[in-house]
Design a protein around this motif. Sequence first.
Motif, PDB file in Angstrom:
ATOM      1  N   TRP A  55      -4.966 -13.828   3.816  1.00  0.00           N
ATOM      2  CA  TRP A  55      -4.803 -14.096   2.383  1.00  0.00           C
ATOM      3  C   TRP A  55      -5.002 -12.813   1.572  1.00  0.00           C
ATOM      4  O   TRP A  55      -4.290 -12.554   0.626  1.00  0.00           O
ATOM      5  CB  TRP A  55      -5.802 -15.163   1.932  1.00  0.00           C
ATOM      6  CG  TRP A  55      -5.763 -15.426   0.462  1.00  0.00           C
ATOM      7  CD1 TRP A  55      -6.578 -14.872  -0.497  1.00  0.00           C
ATOM      8  CD2 TRP A  55      -4.861 -16.290  -0.239  1.00  0.00           C
ATOM      9  NE1 TRP A  55      -6.235 -15.346  -1.737  1.00  0.00           N
ATOM     10  CE2 TRP A  55      -5.192 -16.222  -1.606  1.00  0.00           C
ATOM     11  CE3 TRP A  55      -3.819 -17.123   0.163  1.00  0.00           C
ATOM     12  CZ2 TRP A  55      -4.502 -16.948  -2.578  1.00  0.00           C
ATOM     13  CZ3 TRP A  55      -3.141 -17.847  -0.799  1.00  0.00           C
ATOM     14  CH2 TRP A  55      -3.479 -17.754  -2.158  1.00  0.00           C
ATOM     15  N   ARG A  56      -5.944 -12.002   1.974  1.00  0.00           N
ATOM     16  CA  ARG A  56      -6.274 -10.781   1.222  1.00  0.00           C
ATOM     17  C   ARG A  56      -5.428  -9.581   1.621  1.00  0.00           C
ATOM     18  O   ARG A  56      -5.498  -8.533   0.971  1.00  0.00           O
ATOM     19  CB  ARG A  56      -7.751 -10.456   1.403  1.00  0.00           C
ATOM     20  CG  ARG A  56      -8.643 -11.524   0.813  1.00  0.00           C
ATOM     21  CD  ARG A  56     -10.093 -11.244   1.051  1.00  0.00           C
ATOM     22  NE  ARG A  56     -10.907 -12.359   0.585  1.00  0.00           N
ATOM     23  CZ  ARG A  56     -12.207 -12.330   0.484  1.00  0.00           C
ATOM     24  NH1 ARG A  56     -12.875 -11.243   0.817  1.00  0.00           N
ATOM     25  NH2 ARG A  56     -12.868 -13.384   0.066  1.00  0.00           N
ATOM     26  N   THR A  57      -4.644  -9.693   2.689  1.00  0.00           N
ATOM     27  CA  THR A  57      -3.810  -8.581   3.151  1.00  0.00           C
ATOM     28  C   THR A  57      -2.733  -8.269   2.115  1.00  0.00           C
ATOM     29  O   THR A  57      -1.986  -9.145   1.696  1.00  0.00           O
ATOM     30  CB  THR A  57      -3.144  -8.915   4.495  1.00  0.00           C
ATOM     31  OG1 THR A  57      -4.162  -9.165   5.464  1.00  0.00           O
ATOM     32  CG2 THR A  57      -2.231  -7.788   4.958  1.00  0.00           C
ATOM     33  N   LYS A  58      -2.667  -6.995   1.734  1.00  0.00           N
ATOM     34  CA  LYS A  58      -1.699  -6.557   0.731  1.00  0.00           C
ATOM     35  C   LYS A  58      -0.846  -5.444   1.327  1.00  0.00           C
ATOM     36  O   LYS A  58      -1.364  -4.511   1.937  1.00  0.00           O
ATOM     37  CB  LYS A  58      -2.437  -6.070  -0.518  1.00  0.00           C
ATOM     38  CG  LYS A  58      -1.550  -5.843  -1.698  1.00  0.00           C
ATOM     39  CD  LYS A  58      -2.367  -5.608  -2.964  1.00  0.00           C
ATOM     40  CE  LYS A  58      -1.429  -5.490  -4.145  1.00  0.00           C
ATOM     41  NZ  LYS A  58      -2.160  -5.311  -5.407  1.00  0.00           N
ATOM     42  N   TYR A  63       1.889  -9.627  -1.050  1.00  0.00           N
ATOM     43  CA  TYR A  63       0.948 -10.291  -0.148  1.00  0.00           C
ATOM     44  C   TYR A  63       1.803 -11.048   0.874  1.00  0.00           C
ATOM     45  O   TYR A  63       2.296 -12.131   0.579  1.00  0.00           O
ATOM     46  CB  TYR A  63       0.049 -11.275  -0.911  1.00  0.00           C
ATOM     47  CG  TYR A  63      -0.875 -10.586  -1.886  1.00  0.00           C
ATOM     48  CD1 TYR A  63      -2.117 -10.104  -1.468  1.00  0.00           C
ATOM     49  CD2 TYR A  63      -0.523 -10.428  -3.219  1.00  0.00           C
ATOM     50  CE1 TYR A  63      -2.976  -9.483  -2.352  1.00  0.00           C
ATOM     51  CE2 TYR A  63      -1.374  -9.807  -4.110  1.00  0.00           C
ATOM     52  CZ  TYR A  63      -2.599  -9.336  -3.676  1.00  0.00           C
ATOM     53  OH  TYR A  63      -3.443  -8.717  -4.561  1.00  0.00           O
ATOM     54  N   ARG A  66       0.523 -14.915   1.883  1.00  0.00           N
ATOM     55  CA  ARG A  66       0.042 -15.900   0.920  1.00  0.00           C
ATOM     56  C   ARG A  66       0.950 -17.113   0.767  1.00  0.00           C
ATOM     57  O   ARG A  66       0.459 -18.226   0.595  1.00  0.00           O
ATOM     58  CB  ARG A  66      -0.191 -15.255  -0.447  1.00  0.00           C
ATOM     59  CG  ARG A  66      -1.471 -14.466  -0.481  1.00  0.00           C
ATOM     60  CD  ARG A  66      -1.836 -14.058  -1.872  1.00  0.00           C
ATOM     61  NE  ARG A  66      -3.128 -13.390  -1.878  1.00  0.00           N
ATOM     62  CZ  ARG A  66      -3.707 -12.901  -2.951  1.00  0.00           C
ATOM     63  NH1 ARG A  66      -3.116 -13.012  -4.135  1.00  0.00           N
ATOM     64  NH2 ARG A  66      -4.875 -12.315  -2.861  1.00  0.00           N
ATOM     65  N   ASP A  95      -5.783 -11.541  -8.918  1.00  0.00           N
ATOM     66  CA  ASP A  95      -4.987 -10.425  -9.434  1.00  0.00           C
ATOM     67  C   ASP A  95      -5.159 -10.282 -10.939  1.00  0.00           C
ATOM     68  O   ASP A  95      -4.974  -9.205 -11.495  1.00  0.00           O
ATOM     69  CB  ASP A  95      -3.511 -10.635  -9.087  1.00  0.00           C
ATOM     70  CG  ASP A  95      -3.308 -10.647  -7.589  1.00  0.00           C
ATOM     71  OD1 ASP A  95      -3.507  -9.595  -6.964  1.00  0.00           O
ATOM     72  OD2 ASP A  95      -2.986 -11.719  -7.038  1.00  0.00           O
ATOM     73  N   TYR A 104      -3.657 -15.767  -8.878  1.00  0.00           N
ATOM     74  CA  TYR A 104      -3.437 -15.140  -7.578  1.00  0.00           C
ATOM     75  C   TYR A 104      -1.940 -15.027  -7.341  1.00  0.00           C
ATOM     76  O   TYR A 104      -1.242 -16.039  -7.286  1.00  0.00           O
ATOM     77  CB  TYR A 104      -4.079 -15.969  -6.456  1.00  0.00           C
ATOM     78  CG  TYR A 104      -5.586 -15.945  -6.474  1.00  0.00           C
ATOM     79  CD1 TYR A 104      -6.281 -14.958  -5.783  1.00  0.00           C
ATOM     80  CD2 TYR A 104      -6.313 -16.897  -7.174  1.00  0.00           C
ATOM     81  CE1 TYR A 104      -7.671 -14.932  -5.791  1.00  0.00           C
ATOM     82  CE2 TYR A 104      -7.701 -16.879  -7.192  1.00  0.00           C
ATOM     83  CZ  TYR A 104      -8.370 -15.889  -6.498  1.00  0.00           C
ATOM     84  OH  TYR A 104      -9.740 -15.859  -6.513  1.00  0.00           O
TER      85      TYR A 104
END
Length: 138
Positions: A55-58, A63, A66, A95, A104
Amino acid sequence: MDNNHPGLLQLNVSFMQLNTLLLLLTIWCLSCNNGKAKKAVSETTTAIEFDTTKWRTKDGDDYPYRDELLTYLTTNNKLKGWKKDSVLAFLGQPDKIDSNYLFYSIAQKRLGFFPLHTKTLVIKLAADSTVEWRKIHQ
């Protein structure tokens, strides 16, 4: 252009209109989302477990996980009634925060660097900092 050839002037205007029409048609085609293909893929995949790391991987401004993880949040985990601190621990920093709303980013389709379609998870917090509702804004 001289006025001695009015047919030539009409022809030039017609080409300008045709070029404008073709440009608009091209932009429209590029901005279309083939929802049928995406729906067919999502119907064949099984529900995945929520993974905070994914979920936090950018990746740049995106993302990548997500959108698929959102299904878990909206079907298995309603979030309603959670305290703000619990949401932040589970989903990480949003965000954007505006008053009692957490935003988000889920997915964004772009034409170059111009956003064409944005999908956002919006969470509204009540006065006691619990989740009042969550919605998907598109």
